[in-house]
Structures are given as C-alpha cells and as structure tokens.
Design an enzyme around this catalytic site. Structure first.
Site, PDB file in Angstrom:
ATOM      1  CE1 TYR A   1      11.957  36.914  32.531  1.00  0.00           C
ATOM      2  CE2 TYR A   1      13.346  36.909  34.484  1.00  0.00           C
ATOM      3  CZ  TYR A   1      12.090  36.863  33.902  1.00  0.00           C
ATOM      4  OH  TYR A   1      10.969  36.783  34.696  1.00  0.00           O
TER       5      TYR A   1
ATOM      6  CG  ASP B   1      20.652  41.084  33.694  1.00  0.00           C
ATOM      7  OD1 ASP B   1      21.082  40.264  34.524  1.00  0.00           O
ATOM      8  OD2 ASP B   1      19.459  41.157  33.381  1.00  0.00           O
TER       9      ASP B   1
END
Length: 752
Positions: free
Chosen positions: A493, A410
């Site tokens: 998320y 990420d």
C-alpha cells in the site's frame, strides 16, 4: 533571492562539464562554456519539457517556472522577462546551455519562494551534521556495543512554553540542542538522550519487555534466511515451485495472541508470507497461499513453518505499469504562477496568506506541523502547537493461517517516515509544487537524504463564497488552498497524507490509500464455481483465483490544539428536537444542548456526525461574547465505507492492545511523552500502552492544556475496479474555526 542547494548545483555542473564544449556565443567578453541542457538540469532537480508546437522549453524547479526558446536572448521566469548572457543553442538535435545558466536563471531574484532563515526555529529537524554528532557521542559511550542498530534519531524537543514564546515573540530558547536516540542491541531496546552542544550522553535507559521496530536490513536478512533454507525449498515444491530464487518474501510482525500461536514472547520474530515473481512486475498477484515461515532474527533461521491446504499459485500475468496497455493521449494541463508563489519558505517555516507554521520530518510519523498560527488583522493567534499522524493500523478479518495475525501498525512497527516515497512532479503532485528533500538517519546512524519527500502547492478549490441577488451584480470569490503532501509506501500500500490550509481558518486532513491490494489465492475462478461461497467468506473475488480480503485502514492523528492559548476545554453541542412552548402553530423546535466534557474517559467517544464537538478557550471571546473555538470533525466524508470502529469482537487481543481504533475522538491532558496512540513500542505489546493507558487516570480537561486525537478511516471491502492497482481512496477530517473570528475571515481587511 532564492536559496538553492550548493551541493546540488555543484553536482549538476560537475556531471555536465564532463561533456562540455566551447561556443562562439560570448559571455562577459569571452567564449561561453556550453553543457547539455537535459542532463545538467535533470541532475540539478529540474523538470525539462519541450513544446513542439511552440518550439519552446519549459523548465520547472521548485518555485521557478521558466520558458525559453532556442536562440532567444531572453527567458520568461515566473512571467517576468530575464535577459540571458548566452542563449540556448541547438547542436546535433540537442539543446545546450552555458555553464552559468542555472545560476543566471534559477537564482535570478525573480523567485522569492525561498528566504534566508535569520533565526533558526527551535524545532528544526536535526541536520546531517547533528545526526552524525549524536551517533559519534553514543558510540563513544561505555555501554555501546558494535552491532547495535538505530531505530530513530530525532530532535529532543525543548519546553513547549519556550517554543511558543519564540514563535510568538521571537524570544530565544535557552536550551542546548539535544537528540533522542533509540537503538536495538540485538533484541534489546535502548533509549539515550544526547546533549549535542556539550557532546555528552545525558541518559542511557534499557527498555524492558519492548520489541523494537522492524528495520530495513531485517527485510534483507529475512530474504537471505528464506533463500538458504532447504526445508522451505522442499515445502515450495508442494506449490509447484522448483526455483526458490523466484520467491519474494514479505516480513510481517506476528502480533500477540497470549501464547495461542505457540510463539515465545521474548523472541524477536517475524512471520513471512511469500509471492512468486513470474516476470510481470506484479508479484503481489501471485500469492503462495497457506504458507507462513516464522523467522527468528536473532538465530537467523526459520523456527517454524505453518501450512494450510495447498492452493495453486495464480499464474495469470497482471502487470499494472502499463507494459501491456496503450497509454491514453491527453493534452497537457499546465499550472502556472506567472508572478511567483503566494507562499514563502524560510528555513523550515512556511508562510501563506495569514498562516504560519513550522514543518519537519520524523522517521516514524512523517511530517510534523508545529507552531501553527493565524494572523487575524495583524494579531498572530495560536491554533495548534503540533499536528501529525499519530499512528495507524491495517487489520484484516480473515482467520486463516496466512492472515489471522495481519494487523499492520505501519508507523509504529515499520516507521512510515523511513518509508517515504519520493514525490513525482506532475503525477503525485501538480507541476507547480515545491518539492522538499528531507534528512533522517538510517539503521546504521548514517544521515540519509530522501529526495522530494514533501510537496507544497497552492490550488484552486472552487468558490469560497457566492451570492447572486436578483437584479444585482454577482458577488463571489475563489477558494485557494495550500497543501502539504507526503506519501509513504508500506509494502503493497501507498498512503498519501495531505494537510490542507484554507484561507478561512479551516485545516483539512486527508488520508488516501492506493497501491496494490493484499490478495489471497483461492480455488474459485468465478462466483459460479462450487468453492466460491466459501472462498469469498472473508472477501471479494476480484480476479480469477484471487480474493481481496476485507480489512480496515484506520488512521489516528495527534493534534495538540492550542486555541488562542494553551488552556482549552472540550465542549459538546447536540442539536435536539424540543417542544414548542412559545405559542403559534408549530409543535416543536430545534435547540442546542450544550455542555462541557470534563474528563479524559468521558471524552473518548464514537463520532456522531449529527453532533458538534469543540475545543474552546473559555477565557477568550469573539466580539459577540462567544468563546473562541475550533470544531473537531474526525470524519468529513470519504470514498470508502467509514470505519465506525474496530471490526473485532471485544475479547480479541488486538482490541485490548490497541483501543484507539474503536473511538473516533480522544482528548487527553498534554504530556510531552504521550505521542503515539498505539504506544511507543507496540510490536508484540501485551496490553494497551497508548491512548487507553493515557486516558486511564481520567485527568480533568476543563481549562487545561489538552491534546486532541482523532481516529478516522475506512472499512475496505474490495471490488474489481481496484485490481490490479487501486485508485486512491480518501478519508477526510476537518478542524474548523467556530466563533474563532468576528466575521467571515475571507472578506479581507476593511478599507481605511
């Protein structure tokens, strides 16, 4: 006096004055100019709440907590009375305030949270002006090409020893401000170093065999490519979709599989999985399963479509925003600080109790905390030079066509600082939080302000200590914590990161995952269906026709601890059962086997919570003669199963490329360029360029400047209670003083 943004004040007043009126209320001998309260204060960044029972407004802005009644000539600011030049006036059911209200109330001098920075810290983030200057200098270089995009523009840090000298002694850093600039010229990565003071490029370095980050405009490019593809539109018809405009694309990095996926290594590629927008606000609940488009960002086209068996798109509406629910009625919970904050913010320096630290934002890893010190009875002691998220990965365990490549780096692939989610007061952080805006550069090199990027707040955290001696008065005191909170949203998320400072010298690091699970469309509606066993081989059936696929959230934090100085040593303490040789009825004893871990490769290890690992300064002792230390606890509890390592076989390429996943403790010698556990350019990397590489030369750690890296996280086995939106699930880590002090540090100073 509180220092507030003139830009925000001017904006709020400019908007408000467009609908102002004159009031017979007088200020300074003349008629007051009235503006609407709600609009003016909201544009200023303050929260406005009305208490119908008390007939009172509550106004909250950073360090100021204001209560004021319509018609009253006084307001209560942080518990203290402030006279108003002009009262709040109600007209046609709306509240109006004078155009001086913001200055009168929020710059009243009663709020001392923000202080003027007299000596700029050498690690201050690049200002908007410095970002613009760096871009202008780079664009003037002979090698700069017009379509070049910017991956990162950040401060080039001065020498570490010079920064510590500034933090501890106030010695100015004798070095010009400089910027590190990372660019993408098509698919080619370029690094430049810019001297901002002398306005020149110090270095210009093309980086071979590197794939850069995915930039925000790549998302729009992919959506446009998909929308324009007649081939993709035809494939969608197999899934019952006739309108491609209803399809939402998610561009994902492709990973590395040594050519077994049939993709060219030197191409700039993304894989695209898609979802159907059915109008319920949750397209994640409607995956178009077994369909992957491979997009070449240079050619601006789909080069390959990968398919598996056709699975019907789950169509049941699954909104998560409350549109189909009755909101529960709960009574207000106010957190007030009637005498103001216990902390001050001076520029980018935070002071709370005995703690002092610098805070800045980075577009890749988010907040970086620097020059962390603890005031021990008047002596400022070093604890940590820098602490930040190092990197993270979210690998999935499903081998199917739409899943096998999913292992999201990420921060390293997407830039989690760039994807910062503005914090909502009263929901994402408590109402007493100070919310800080941060400035970074976007992909065009333009300075961009992220509103409410970081929250800082103090909270009650139970008893710090307590003892009730029989027949004697109780002795106890409350525990307070200072929290630095940051949230980043990466696709489905949302990640919440808290740095938690305790009065007793402990630093907590909490990582929370919330948001929407990445789900897979399947045939089975219930576990009684014939296909259920096969459909749930790699996950859990959490809704009709929807499986939550098993995966991991693995976080790594880079912690450049300097425990009472830069030269430290890694020490192990293993509790053991040993025979009793001293006599008496006992046959066994508990003893500690203490030893030094003296090299980088020995330091890389699985975390055993039954043992103790310390970073010690063997040249400094407390009053009992024990070396001063900090305990390193990579996993101090959580709400999901702990990730004890990577859930992959050792022959997997992901295992070879990203070895930081599999060990919870790493310690390496300090080198300023070693910053990321996954390596600087992990996108499609073919071998480990991060911690595995840093530790390969096995440097000595004994009495050297060492950097601690902790890997923590969870193995996420989905459950129905996490759908359609997931309650925050936490993993906790701790840094705890170990013989660092001479006694309980929260007893306070001794009386004269």
């Amino acid at each position: 006096m509180a220092i507030l943004s003139p830009r925000k004040t001017a904006l709020a007043l400019a908007v408000a004055l467009s609908c102002a009126w004159q009031s017979p209320a007088f200020a300074h001998g003349g008629e007051a100019h009235m503006v609407p309260m709600d609009k003016t204060l909201q544009d200023f960044g303050a929260d406005v709440q009305w208490d119908d029972y008390a007939q009172m407004f509550t106004l909250i802005k950073d360090g100021a907590y204001v209560k004021v009644k319509p018609g009253a000539k006084t307001a209560i600011v942080n518990g203290k009375t402030l006279e108003l030049q002009v009262p709040v006036v109600m007209k046609d059911g709306k509240a109006w305030v004078s155009d001086t209200f913001i200055n009168d109330v929020f710059q009243s001098g009663l709020d001392q949270t923000f202080q003027v920075e007299k000596r700029p810290h050498p690690l201050n983030s690049l200002s908007a002006a410095e970002i613009s200057a760096a871009v202008a200098i780079v664009k003037a270089a002979a090698d700069f090409k017009p379509n070049t995009r910017f991956t990162e523009i950040s401060l080039r840090e001065p020498d570490k020893k010079a920064v510590w000298d500034f933090a501890l002694n106030g010695t100015p850093v004798n070095a010009p401000r400089a910027a590190d600039v990372i660019m993408l010229d098509g698919k080619h990565v370029i690094e430049a170093v810019v001297d901002l003071q002398n306005k020149k490029v110090l270095s210009w370095t093309p980086i071979k065999d590197a794939h850069g980050m995915v930039l925000l405009d790549d998302f729009a490019s992919v959506q446009n490519i998909i929308n324009a593809s007649s081939e993709f539109a035809e494939v969608l018809k197999k899934h019952g979709i006739d309108d491609p405009s209803k399809v939402i694309t998610t561009p994902l990095t492709v990973g590395y599989f040594d050519g077994k996926d049939g993709l060219k290594q030197d191409a700039r590629l993304l894989k695209v999985v898609s979802y159907l927008d059915v109008g319920d606000g949750n397209y994640w609940a409607h995956p178009i399963e077994n369909l992957v488009a491979v997009v070449d960002l240079e050619q601006k086209k789909i080069i390959k479509i990968e398919e598996g068996p056709t699975i019907p798109v789950p169509m049941a509406a699954r909104p998560y925003d409350g549109r189909d629910r009755v909101a529960p009625k709960i009574k207000p919970l106010d957190i007030i600080e009637p005498e103001g904050k216990n902390y001050t913010i001076t520029g980018d320096m935070i002071h709370w109790q005995n703690w002092d630290f610098h805070l800045r934002m980075n577009s890749r890893v988010g907040p970086i905390l620097s020059t962390v010190t603890y005031n021990d009875n008047g002596k400022k002691r070093q604890v940590m030079y820098e602490g930040s998220l190092g990197g993270m990965i979210v690998p999935y365990g499903d081998p199917d066509v739409g899943w096998y490549f999913k292992a999201y780096l990420d921060s390293g692939d997407y830039g989690m600082g760039t994807l910062t989610s503005p914090i909502v007061r009263g929901k994402d952080a408590p109402s007493n939080a100070v919310l800080l805006d941060e400035t970074i550069a976007d992909y065009t090199g333009t300075p961009t302000t992220i509103p409410r990027a970081i929250a800082i707040f103090e909270r009650y955290a139970g008893p710090e200590y307590k003892h009730q001696e029989m027949g004697k008065p109780n002795v106890s005191t409350e525990r307070r914590e200072l929290v630095v909170r940051w949230i980043s949203t990466v696709g489905n998320y949302d990640y919440i990161f808290d740095w938690v400072f305790h009065e007793n010298g402990t630093i907590g690091i909490d990582a929370g995952a919330t948001g929407i699970e990445a789900v897979k469309g399947v045939q089975a509606k219930t576990m009684h269906d014939p296909s259920a066993k096969e459909d749930t081989r790699y996950g859990t059936l959490i809704d009709h026709n929807i499986v939550g696929t098993t995966h991991q959230h693995i976080y790594n934090f880079r912690l450049d601890l300097d425990v009472d100085g830069e030269n430290n040593t890694l020490v192990a303490m293993d509790p053991e059962v040993k025979p009793n040789t001293a006599g008496g009825p006992r046959t066994s004893t508990m003893q500690i086997n203490q030893y030094t871990i003296d090299s980088e490769q020995k330091a890389a290890q699985k975390f055993d919570p039954g043992t103790i690992r310390l970073l010690s300064n063997i040249t400094k002792e407390n009053r009992m003669g024990n070396p001063v230390s900090y305990q390193i606890i990579p996993y101090a509890g959580g709400t999901h199963p702990v990730a004890t390592g990577a859930k992959f076989a050792p022959d997997e390429w992901i295992y070879h490329r990203l070895s930081f996943m599999d060990k919870q403790l790493w310690v390496t010698r300090y080198h300023p360029t070693e910053r990321f556990p996954e390596g600087k350019y992990p996108n499609r990397s073919i071998h480990d360029t991060g911690l595995g590489q840093y530790a390969k030369d096995d440097e000595s750690l004994d009495n050297h400047d060492d950097v601690v890296w902790i890997t923590t996280g969870t193995t996420h086995v989905a459950r129905a209670e996490e759908w359609p939106i997931m309650p925050t699930e936490w993993a906790h880590a701790l840094l705890k003083p170990w013989n660092f002090f001479d006694e309980t540090p929260t007893l306070g100073e001794k009386k004269e």
